[in-house]
Design an enzyme around this catalytic site. Sequence first.
Site, PDB file in Angstrom:
ATOM      1  N   PRO A  42       0.712  -1.350  -0.111  1.00 50.86           N
ATOM      2  CA  PRO A  42       0.201  -0.244   0.090  1.00 50.86           C
ATOM      3  C   PRO A  42       0.956   1.719  -0.369  1.00 50.86           C
ATOM      4  O   PRO A  42       1.396   1.739   0.895  1.00 50.86           O
ATOM      5  CB  PRO A  42      -0.869  -0.467   1.240  1.00 50.86           C
ATOM      6  CG  PRO A  42       0.042  -1.199   1.937  1.00 50.86           C
ATOM      7  CD  PRO A  42       0.784  -1.561   1.654  1.00 50.86           C
ATOM      8  N   ASP A  81      -1.949   2.794   2.500  1.00 53.48           N
ATOM      9  CA  ASP A  81      -1.506   3.116   3.566  1.00 53.48           C
ATOM     10  C   ASP A  81      -2.138   4.353   4.330  1.00 53.48           C
ATOM     11  O   ASP A  81      -1.317   5.437   3.850  1.00 53.48           O
ATOM     12  CB  ASP A  81      -0.196   2.781   3.891  1.00 53.48           C
ATOM     13  CG  ASP A  81       0.691   2.514   5.026  1.00 53.48           C
ATOM     14  OD1 ASP A  81      -0.257   2.746   6.303  1.00 53.48           O
ATOM     15  OD2 ASP A  81       1.670   3.187   5.133  1.00 53.48           O
ATOM     16  N   TRP A 514       4.356   0.638  10.665  1.00 54.24           N
ATOM     17  CA  TRP A 514       4.692  -0.048   9.828  1.00 54.24           C
ATOM     18  C   TRP A 514       3.616  -1.411   9.972  1.00 54.24           C
ATOM     19  O   TRP A 514       4.289  -2.889   8.970  1.00 54.24           O
ATOM     20  CB  TRP A 514       6.055  -0.463   9.493  1.00 54.24           C
ATOM     21  CG  TRP A 514       7.121   0.232   9.296  1.00 54.24           C
ATOM     22  CD1 TRP A 514       7.838   1.340   9.585  1.00 54.24           C
ATOM     23  CD2 TRP A 514       6.854   0.586   7.631  1.00 54.24           C
ATOM     24  NE1 TRP A 514       8.184   2.376   8.586  1.00 54.24           N
ATOM     25  CE2 TRP A 514       7.753   1.526   7.283  1.00 54.24           C
ATOM     26  CE3 TRP A 514       7.263   0.145   6.923  1.00 54.24           C
ATOM     27  CZ2 TRP A 514       8.121   1.680   6.083  1.00 54.24           C
ATOM     28  CZ3 TRP A 514       7.125   0.134   5.419  1.00 54.24           C
ATOM     29  CH2 TRP A 514       7.374   0.817   5.460  1.00 54.24           C
ATOM     30  N   GLN A 549      11.913  -1.006   0.570  1.00 55.14           N
ATOM     31  CA  GLN A 549      10.952  -1.632   1.182  1.00 55.14           C
ATOM     32  C   GLN A 549      11.305  -3.153   1.915  1.00 55.14           C
ATOM     33  O   GLN A 549      10.867  -3.937   2.717  1.00 55.14           O
ATOM     34  CB  GLN A 549      10.158  -2.309   0.651  1.00 55.14           C
ATOM     35  CG  GLN A 549       9.087  -0.815  -0.303  1.00 55.14           C
ATOM     36  CD  GLN A 549       8.289  -0.439   0.941  1.00 55.14           C
ATOM     37  OE1 GLN A 549       8.698  -0.711   2.486  1.00 55.14           O
ATOM     38  NE2 GLN A 549       7.979   0.620   0.663  1.00 55.14           N
ATOM     39  N   TRP A 553       8.550  -2.999   3.981  1.00 52.86           N
ATOM     40  CA  TRP A 553       7.179  -4.001   4.151  1.00 52.86           C
ATOM     41  C   TRP A 553       8.240  -5.414   3.875  1.00 52.86           C
ATOM     42  O   TRP A 553       7.250  -5.895   4.455  1.00 52.86           O
ATOM     43  CB  TRP A 553       6.277  -3.685   3.019  1.00 52.86           C
ATOM     44  CG  TRP A 553       4.960  -4.311   3.058  1.00 52.86           C
ATOM     45  CD1 TRP A 553       4.125  -3.636   4.115  1.00 52.86           C
ATOM     46  CD2 TRP A 553       4.328  -4.956   1.699  1.00 52.86           C
ATOM     47  NE1 TRP A 553       3.106  -4.671   3.109  1.00 52.86           N
ATOM     48  CE2 TRP A 553       3.004  -4.820   1.664  1.00 52.86           C
ATOM     49  CE3 TRP A 553       5.010  -5.235   0.334  1.00 52.86           C
ATOM     50  CZ2 TRP A 553       2.714  -5.908   0.581  1.00 52.86           C
ATOM     51  CZ3 TRP A 553       3.745  -5.739  -0.530  1.00 52.86           C
ATOM     52  CH2 TRP A 553       2.738  -5.975   0.170  1.00 52.86           C
ATOM     53  N   LYS A 586      18.708  11.276  -6.291  1.00 49.89           N
ATOM     54  CA  LYS A 586      17.764  11.761  -5.967  1.00 49.89           C
ATOM     55  C   LYS A 586      16.852  12.359  -6.351  1.00 49.89           C
ATOM     56  O   LYS A 586      17.150  14.163  -7.108  1.00 49.89           O
ATOM     57  CB  LYS A 586      17.456  11.634  -4.446  1.00 49.89           C
ATOM     58  CG  LYS A 586      16.507  10.043  -3.380  1.00 49.89           C
ATOM     59  CD  LYS A 586      16.702  10.455  -2.124  1.00 49.89           C
ATOM     60  CE  LYS A 586      15.846   9.597  -0.846  1.00 49.89           C
ATOM     61  NZ  LYS A 586      16.216   8.988  -0.023  1.00 49.89           N
ATOM     62  N   LYS A 589      12.154  17.916  -3.924  1.00 54.71           N
ATOM     63  CA  LYS A 589      11.815  20.151  -4.550  1.00 54.71           C
ATOM     64  C   LYS A 589      13.318  20.500  -4.487  1.00 54.71           C
ATOM     65  O   LYS A 589      12.914  21.680  -4.551  1.00 54.71           O
ATOM     66  CB  LYS A 589      10.735  19.820  -3.436  1.00 54.71           C
ATOM     67  CG  LYS A 589       9.727  19.084  -4.145  1.00 54.71           C
ATOM     68  CD  LYS A 589       8.169  20.060  -2.930  1.00 54.71           C
ATOM     69  CE  LYS A 589       7.020  19.098  -3.311  1.00 54.71           C
ATOM     70  NZ  LYS A 589       6.170  18.800  -1.491  1.00 54.71           N
TER      71      LYS A 589
END
Length: 1018
Positions: A42, A81, A514, A549, A553, A586, A589
Site C-alpha cells: 500500500p 496506507d 509499519w 522496502q 514492508w 535523488k 523538491k
Amino acid sequence: MLPAKYSPKNVESEIFRFWKDNDVYRKVKEKGGRKFYFVDGPPYTTGRIHLGTAWNKVIKDTILRYKRMMGYTPTDTPGWDMHGLPIEVKVEQELGFRTKRDIESFGIDKFIEKCMNYALANKDAMTEQFKMLGVWMDWERPYMTIKAEYMNAAWFAIKRAYERGLLERKKRVVNWCYRCETALADAEVEYWDEEDPSIYVKFPVKGENNTYIVIWTTTPWTLPANMAVAIHPSLEYAKIRAVKNGEVEYLILAKELADSVLGKGDYDTWEVVETYLGEDLEGLEYEHPLADEVPIQKKWRHQVFFADFVTAENTGCVHIAPGHGVEDYELGAEKGLEVFNPVDDRGIYTEEAGKYAGKHVKEANDEIIDDLYRKDLLLVEGRVVHRYGHCWRCKTPIIYRATEQWFIKITELKDEMIREIDMVQWIPEWAGSARFKEWVSNAKDWCISRQRYWGIPLPIWICEECGKIRVVGSIEEVPWESDLDLHRPKIDAVIFDCECGGKMKRVPDVFDVWFDSGVASWGSIAYPLRKEKFEELWPADFITEGHDQTRGWFYSQLGTSVICFDKAPYKAVLMHGFTLDEQGRKMSKSLGNVVEPEEVVGQIGADGFRLYVLYSAPWEDLRFSWEEARNVNRMLNIVWNAVRFAYTYMNLDNYRFDGEMGELKIEDRWILSRLESFCKEANDAMEGYQIHRVVRAFFEFFVEDFSRWYIQLIRPRVWEERDSPSKIAAYYTMFRVIDRTMRIIAPFAPFISEWFYQHVIKRFRDGKESIFLESYPEPEIELINSELEEAMKVAKDVVEAASNARNKAKRKLRWPLRELVVESENEKVRKAVELLEEIIRYQCNVKNVRVVTSFEKEVVIKPNYKVIGPLLKDKAGKFADYVSNLKEIPEKIEFEGEEIDSREALVVDYKLPEGYEYADFPGGFVYIYKELDDELIREAYARELIRRIQEMRKELDLDVEEFIGTTVEMDPELVEGWEDYIKSETRSEKLIFGKAEGYVKVWDIEGKKVKIGIKRMS
RNA sequence: GGGCCCGUGGCUCAGCCUGGUUAGAGCGCGCGCCUGAUAAGCGCGAGGUCCGGGGUUCGAACCCCCGCGGGCCCA
C-alpha cells in the site's frame, strides 16, 4: 485508413472510453480462472504519486494483465496506507499546531476526523493518477488500513504475539522525536550530515588530585545523565603528565590517541608517565563533572567498566548515559546502573536535572559547555560534521531516550525469519540471500508503540488496580458499528472490568504504521473477520516493491507473518529500484529535479511511459531521461507505421484472415519463425519476472525484423493481383505477426494494443470484445527454424556490407549494378547466400549474385604513416620504399637497427580487379562491380523518373489507385525499353515524350534538366 | 567500520547468473541513401584500457580475490 500519425492521446482517450462504456475490466475479471494471490504494497496516502510509485504500479499492472491472459484471476485489490505521523504532521501544519497539547485542546475526535478526511481525499486523488497510467486494479474496492476489518487483522497479530510471549513492555532506549513526542522505529529514522558540538571533557578521578579521565561527546546535553565510563579491556591506556601555564595535570586516555587529543588542547608540553591495559582500570572511580549542577548525581557512584563496543577512536574512553544510548543502556543493565533520564517527552529537562530543569536539551548544550569550561573540565571544544538521525517525516533531529514501550521480540524470531527467507523466490536472487538476510540478522526488537493519535489503537488494556494485562485480539470484543469507529478517542472510552474488581483502561498508544502494512497479506482480505479467502489464497504468490522496502514492508510482513503463521507471507518477491534524475541523484523538491508522471504521460503517452520504465532491468535504479523516453515514443511510432502499412493493403483488398496461407515465401517462413522465437522468449522471460527482456525483445522483433526488414522485402508483393497466392501469403504472415505480437505486448502497452485489436485485428478476423479477453500466445515451437533465422542474419550482413561498398563507390542504391560477389570460406555463409540470393539481389539492386571461397585480389602492404611518421621522422620515406617490396606481413621488422612492431606500423589494403569495390562483413567480404553500362543506365534513369513522378503524385494528393497521364521533356532514348515499367509503376495510362502538360515540374536528374507533367485521367 | 548494489564509446543502457567469433543498441556527431508506411524511415563511419590490479582457465566484460570511485542501507 488508419490515422497517419500515432497520437497517444487519441488512442488512450478512445480506449479509456471503450473500456468504461463496455465495462471491460469487470468482464475480464469475471472470466474466471486459476487463482493467483497478489498483494499490493500500500502506498502512503501523500496525495500525489511520483515516478517511483508510478513505476511500481506499472510493474504490478503488467504482471496482473499477463496473469489474466494466462488464464488466472489474480487478486488485484489496491491498498492504501493511511495512518501515521506524516498525515498528523500535515494536519497539524494546516491547523497551525506546534505540540501535542494543541491537539488535545482542539479535541482528539476532531483531529482524527481531519486526519481521516485528509487521507481519504488523498487516496481519491492518487487513484485517478494511477488510473491514468492504465493500471487495472479494483479501485472501487481497495483495502484501507483505517477500516475496522483491517485494524482487526493487526489486533489479531498482536494477540498472537502476546500468546507466544513475544510481546513485551520494557524500558528501552528508543529513537525519540521531541517534536512529535513519540518513539520512532529504526526504519523511521533518516540520516544525514549535520554539524554538532564536539567536546573533550575531563572527569575528575576520585581521591587523586588533578587527575582526569578524558571522554569525548557530541551531545553535551547527555552529560547530566552520565553514569559511567566505558573502556576497552585490551586497549592500551596511558596517564599523561600535561603542563598548561605552568600547572600540571594528569590525563587518562588511550595511549595511541593521546597526542592527537592533547594537541587540540592548549597544553605546553605533555609526556606519558604510566601505561596500562584497559583491564587495569576497571572500577576506577570518578566524580560526576556536573555533580554540583545536578545534585541528584551525588547519590550515585561513578566508575569505569569494560565494554567490547569501545574502539580506539577519540579518547578510547566512552561516556555512558544509560538513559540516552542503546549501548549505554545495555551496559547499564549488565552492571546494574540506574537508568537515569531527566528529559521529558518534549525534550525538556525535568526537575531531576537540577539547574537545567525546564530547559530544552538542544538549548542546554551551550550552557553545559560553559559550565564545564568554568570548572576547567573542558579540555577542548570544537564542532564536527557527522551523520545524525532525524525524524523521517518532520525532519527534527532525534534524541535517544529510555522510555516504557511495547516491543515485539524479533530477536527471538530471527532464526525462523531467516529460514523463511530461503523459501522465497527473490528477483534478483541477491535481494533475499544477501540484502534482506543481512538486514534481518541485524534486526533488534521492534518497538511498535507510538505516543500519538492517528493510528490503529494498541489493543492492550491494563487494570488500574492490579496491573493485569488484557490483550484484545478481535474487534468483536469491543463495541463497534461502522467501518471507521475504532479510532481514538472512541476506543479510549472502552473500559473493561477486571477480575480483581478494578477497571481496565486502554494503553493510550497507537501502532507503528509499519505494523499496519505488515499485516496486509491477511488484512487486505479481512482475515480473521472473514476466513474463506484466506484459506484459499494465503500466502501471496507475488509481491513487488522498491529496495527501500527491504527494511520496510518485506520486513514488517515477514515478522508479523512468522508470529502468526510461522511462515513467510509471500512466495515470490520482485525487488525494483529507485527513480533518480539523469545524473543519478535523488529527485527532490529542493534540487528542483522532480519529474511528474503526468508530465511524461502528457508528452509520450501512458504506453510510452510504461514501455520506457519497463525497458530497463527492474532491480536497477532508473535514471530518468527525457531523451530516452522520447526514443521509446519514436519506436512506438514505427510500430504504428508498420501496422498501418499492413492495414492499408489488406483493407484495400478486403482481406479476411481465414487460415489460408497462400504460397509462403522464404521471408514469410523466416518472420513467422522469428515471431515464435520472440513469443518463446517473452513467455520464458515472464515466468522469471524478467519483464525488461520482453520489452527489449518486442522492439527488436517488431521494429528491427518486421518493420525494417520484412516489410521492405515484401513491398512489391502487396501490389500484386488480389488473388495472387504470394500476396495472400504476405497478408497471412503480416496478420499473424500483428495479431500475436499485439497480444504478447498487451500487458505492457495496453492502450495501443487494444486499439489495434479493435481497429485492425478485428477488422480481419472475428475476435473477443477486448484483447484482454484473449489468451496470451504460447510459442508454436515447430514453426521455429533456427537455421533459416541464422541464414537471414547472414543475408542482412551481406546487404549491409553491400551498402557500405556502394557508399565507398559512390553508387546510390537506385542505380542497378551488374554483380555482387560474396567471398567466404564458411560453408554456412555460402549456403545462406544461395538460399536467400533473391532477397540479396533485390535489396542490393544488383543483377547477379555470386559466392566464392576466394576472390581474385592482391594484397598491398602500406606503411601506416600515422605511426611511423613520429617514430622514424625523416627516415619514414626510406621505410616506405622498404615496405613497398613486401609481399606479406613479417612478424618483426628490423629497420636501420630499430625493431618495429609490424602490426602497428603496417596496414593491409587489397588491390581489387578493375571496377570492383569491397566491404567486409562478419562472414567474409562483399564485392560489388561498380561500372555501369548503357543498359544499367537506362534502367537507372527509368527509376529516377519514376521516383519523381511518384513525388508529384503525392504533391497532388492523388489516391494510390488513381490513373494519370504523364508527359516528359527529355531524350526518350535515355529510358528506352523501360516505358512499360514506368507506366505501370506510376499508374500512367499514357507516357508521352513531348511538351510537359498539367501539373508540371522541372527536375535535375544527374545534371540533366527534365521537365515532367502529370494530370488526372478521370 | 559493516552489508548490498553499481561502474561497458560524449550520454542513457543491454550483455554478466550459464566464460567461447571482431563487445551490442538507442541518442548525439559526421557522411550518404531511400521514399505511395513518408512532416517518417534507412545505411555507413568515427568513437570503447568493458574502473584498476591480481588470480582461475586453452580462453574472462562475464567466475574468484584485492583495491578505487559512486549510490543505498546500517553502525
